[in-house]
Write a protein that holds these residues in place. Structure first.
Motif, PDB file in Angstrom:
ATOM      1  N   CYS A 189       0.814  -1.226   0.000  1.00  0.00           N
ATOM      2  CA  CYS A 189       0.000   0.000   0.000  1.00  0.00           C
ATOM      3  C   CYS A 189       0.849   1.278   0.000  1.00  0.00           C
ATOM      4  O   CYS A 189       0.493   2.283   0.612  1.00  0.00           O
ATOM      5  CB  CYS A 189      -0.945  -0.003   1.199  1.00  0.00           C
ATOM      6  SG  CYS A 189      -2.311   1.189   1.101  1.00  0.00           S
ATOM      7  N   GLY A 190       1.989   1.224  -0.678  1.00  0.00           N
ATOM      8  CA  GLY A 190       2.838   2.408  -0.756  1.00  0.00           C
ATOM      9  C   GLY A 190       3.675   2.680   0.475  1.00  0.00           C
ATOM     10  O   GLY A 190       4.290   3.749   0.575  1.00  0.00           O
ATOM     11  N   ALA A 191       3.748   1.735   1.419  1.00  0.00           N
ATOM     12  CA  ALA A 191       4.528   1.962   2.642  1.00  0.00           C
ATOM     13  C   ALA A 191       6.009   2.240   2.370  1.00  0.00           C
ATOM     14  O   ALA A 191       6.589   3.123   3.005  1.00  0.00           O
ATOM     15  CB  ALA A 191       4.375   0.779   3.596  1.00  0.00           C
ATOM     16  N   PRO A 192       6.658   1.505   1.456  1.00  0.00           N
ATOM     17  CA  PRO A 192       8.078   1.828   1.190  1.00  0.00           C
ATOM     18  C   PRO A 192       8.261   3.265   0.711  1.00  0.00           C
ATOM     19  O   PRO A 192       9.191   3.955   1.149  1.00  0.00           O
ATOM     20  CB  PRO A 192       8.473   0.811   0.115  1.00  0.00           C
ATOM     21  CG  PRO A 192       7.564  -0.343   0.348  1.00  0.00           C
ATOM     22  CD  PRO A 192       6.257   0.281   0.739  1.00  0.00           C
ATOM     23  N   GLU A 193       7.373   3.727  -0.165  1.00  0.00           N
ATOM     24  CA  GLU A 193       7.460   5.108  -0.649  1.00  0.00           C
ATOM     25  C   GLU A 193       7.197   6.094   0.488  1.00  0.00           C
ATOM     26  O   GLU A 193       7.852   7.138   0.581  1.00  0.00           O
ATOM     27  CB  GLU A 193       6.452   5.331  -1.779  1.00  0.00           C
ATOM     28  CG  GLU A 193       6.703   4.516  -3.036  1.00  0.00           C
ATOM     29  CD  GLU A 193       5.966   3.183  -3.062  1.00  0.00           C
ATOM     30  OE1 GLU A 193       5.619   2.719  -4.158  1.00  0.00           O
ATOM     31  OE2 GLU A 193       5.740   2.597  -1.971  1.00  0.00           O
ATOM     32  N   PHE A 194       6.271   5.752   1.362  1.00  0.00           N
ATOM     33  CA  PHE A 194       5.927   6.627   2.485  1.00  0.00           C
ATOM     34  C   PHE A 194       7.092   6.746   3.463  1.00  0.00           C
ATOM     35  O   PHE A 194       7.463   7.839   3.876  1.00  0.00           O
ATOM     36  CB  PHE A 194       4.687   6.075   3.192  1.00  0.00           C
ATOM     37  CG  PHE A 194       4.263   6.858   4.404  1.00  0.00           C
ATOM     38  CD1 PHE A 194       3.559   8.037   4.270  1.00  0.00           C
ATOM     39  CD2 PHE A 194       4.571   6.405   5.677  1.00  0.00           C
ATOM     40  CE1 PHE A 194       3.162   8.757   5.399  1.00  0.00           C
ATOM     41  CE2 PHE A 194       4.174   7.110   6.805  1.00  0.00           C
ATOM     42  CZ  PHE A 194       3.472   8.299   6.667  1.00  0.00           C
ATOM     43  N   PHE A 195       7.679   5.610   3.852  1.00  0.00           N
ATOM     44  CA  PHE A 195       8.745   5.622   4.846  1.00  0.00           C
ATOM     45  C   PHE A 195      10.039   6.228   4.306  1.00  0.00           C
ATOM     46  O   PHE A 195      10.850   6.731   5.077  1.00  0.00           O
ATOM     47  CB  PHE A 195       9.002   4.205   5.364  1.00  0.00           C
ATOM     48  CG  PHE A 195       8.078   3.768   6.462  1.00  0.00           C
ATOM     49  CD1 PHE A 195       8.557   3.541   7.741  1.00  0.00           C
ATOM     50  CD2 PHE A 195       6.726   3.570   6.234  1.00  0.00           C
ATOM     51  CE1 PHE A 195       7.707   3.132   8.765  1.00  0.00           C
ATOM     52  CE2 PHE A 195       5.872   3.157   7.244  1.00  0.00           C
ATOM     53  CZ  PHE A 195       6.361   2.949   8.519  1.00  0.00           C
ATOM     54  N   THR A 196      10.240   6.146   2.997  1.00  0.00           N
ATOM     55  CA  THR A 196      11.438   6.741   2.396  1.00  0.00           C
ATOM     56  C   THR A 196      11.186   8.178   1.962  1.00  0.00           C
ATOM     57  O   THR A 196      12.076   8.808   1.391  1.00  0.00           O
ATOM     58  CB  THR A 196      11.908   5.931   1.172  1.00  0.00           C
ATOM     59  OG1 THR A 196      10.841   5.882   0.209  1.00  0.00           O
ATOM     60  CG2 THR A 196      12.316   4.517   1.558  1.00  0.00           C
TER      61      THR A 196
END
Length: 355
Positions: A101-108
């Motif tokens: 759900c886009g977590a990698p993009e969010f955390f980075t």
């Protein structure tokens, strides 16, 4: 016990290995850890013991950070190596792309997932080699930072040690970090029949999302840093993201019990064996076409529409069509029994014979 009672005890759920509860030893360890007073925030004896146990298992010093979800493990692991203008090279069907759900993009804070082609949901080292070169001279492009693989993949395939080593070599030559999403780490490990060290840092992996929840714990994951230079940053990032659990011993105690007496390996072997039993039973049924090799605890096949509809109507629960028209995915776990598998096979056979 009557046949109707037997029927009521049959597990018909093959949708995910997340549907299982936890191994009894894990639940008992949580209860034991919950008694008495211990230091919070991972300063307890359970967390210290598990970190040492993981160092022993991987045969090297490691820094370990416990979290409650695989999404947090993946996203945090990637965040320490990927700036907002960075790129994570991964397969289009990788778990970080299709299920986070886009977590990698969010955390980075905005890093981009860039897809590397390859068969069987696996990055092709040959293709990766053409994409891994640094592009720091171009201010208009994202900067390649990390390569991420899913082991076992979302379609049940497994990277060989040679493939992992080749990817690791490419990462090292190009100054990239190497992340492994190991939500089903144990399933891949027993399938390859190799050491945890061989499948990770010896192949060049810098950080592992060590998954345990799908294979016997209640809610427990670990970020394992083989590259310990990023340990201090991980301390801050885990806290800032809200994943520094105050009563961390209730997470680490789960993993402690999971690792004790090879429970994690036994659970994975059993789950894999149940998937292979499905494969062997279903492949001889008319109208069912097996998709690929069954090496882990996930089985894929093509079924007629009517059979899928009737099996669902009988109360079986599984996913279909996500991987293609009439493609069915069946997932086994540490608690799946032979009788559960045989019941599904018998139902499918009866439907095929009825026409």
């Amino acid at each position: 016990m009557s046949s109707s009672q037997d029927q009521s005890l049959i597990n018909k759920v093959f949708s995910s290995d997340n549907t299982a509860g936890a191994s009894p030893a894990v639940l008992q360890a949580m209860m034991d850890a919950g008694a008495g007073i211990q230091a919070p925030y991972g300063m307890d004896r359970h967390s210290e013991q598990v970190e040492q146990a993981l160092a022993d298992i991987f045969e090297c010093p490691v820094s370990v950070f416990f979290v409650a979800t695989g999404t947090a493990a993946n996203a945090l692991a990637l965040s320490v190596y990927t700036p907002p203008w960075g790129a994570v090279l991964c397969h289009q069907e990788s778990h970080i792309n299709v299920d986070e759900c886009g977590a990698p993009e969010f955390f980075t804070h905005g890093a981009k997932l860039v897809f590397v082609e390859g068969d069987d949901s696996k990055i092709s080292p040959k293709v990766l080699a053409t994409m891994a070169a640094p592009n720091t001279a171009d201010a208009h492009s994202v900067q390649t930072s990390v390569v991420s693989v899913t082991q076992t993949t979302e379609t049940g395939s497994i990277y060989s040690l040679n493939e992992l080593s080749e990817i690791g070599r490419i990462c090292k030559e190009n100054g990239l970090k190497f992340h492994m999403d190991g939500a089903r780490f144990a399933n891949a490990l027993v399938a390859l029949d190799c050491s945890p060290a061989a499948m990770t840092w010896q192949a060049g992996v810098d950080v592992l999302s060590f998954g345990t929840t799908k294979n016997g714990t209640l809610a427990a994951e670990a970020i394992v840093l083989f590259d310990q230079t990023s340990a201090q940053e991980m301390i801050w990032r885990r806290k800032r993201s809200g994943h520094l659990v105050s009563k961390m011993r209730l997470i680490s105690a789960q993993i402690g019990a999971y690792l004790k007496q090879d429970l994690w390996l036994d659970n994975a072997r059993h789950a894999n064996a149940m998937a292979l039993r499905l494969d062997q039973g279903l492949r001889v049924i008319d109208g069912i076409d097996i998709q690929g090799d069954t090496r882990s605890n996930m089985f894929f096949c093509h079924m007629p529409s009517a059979m899928i509809k009737d099996l669902l109507a009988q109360g079986f629960y599984f996913y279909s069509d996500r991987w293609g028209k009439n493609i069915v995915r069946l997932v086994t776990n540490f608690s799946t029994r032979e009788v559960d598998v045989d019941h599904f096979i018998a139902a499918a056979k009866a439907l095929a014979e009825a026409g």
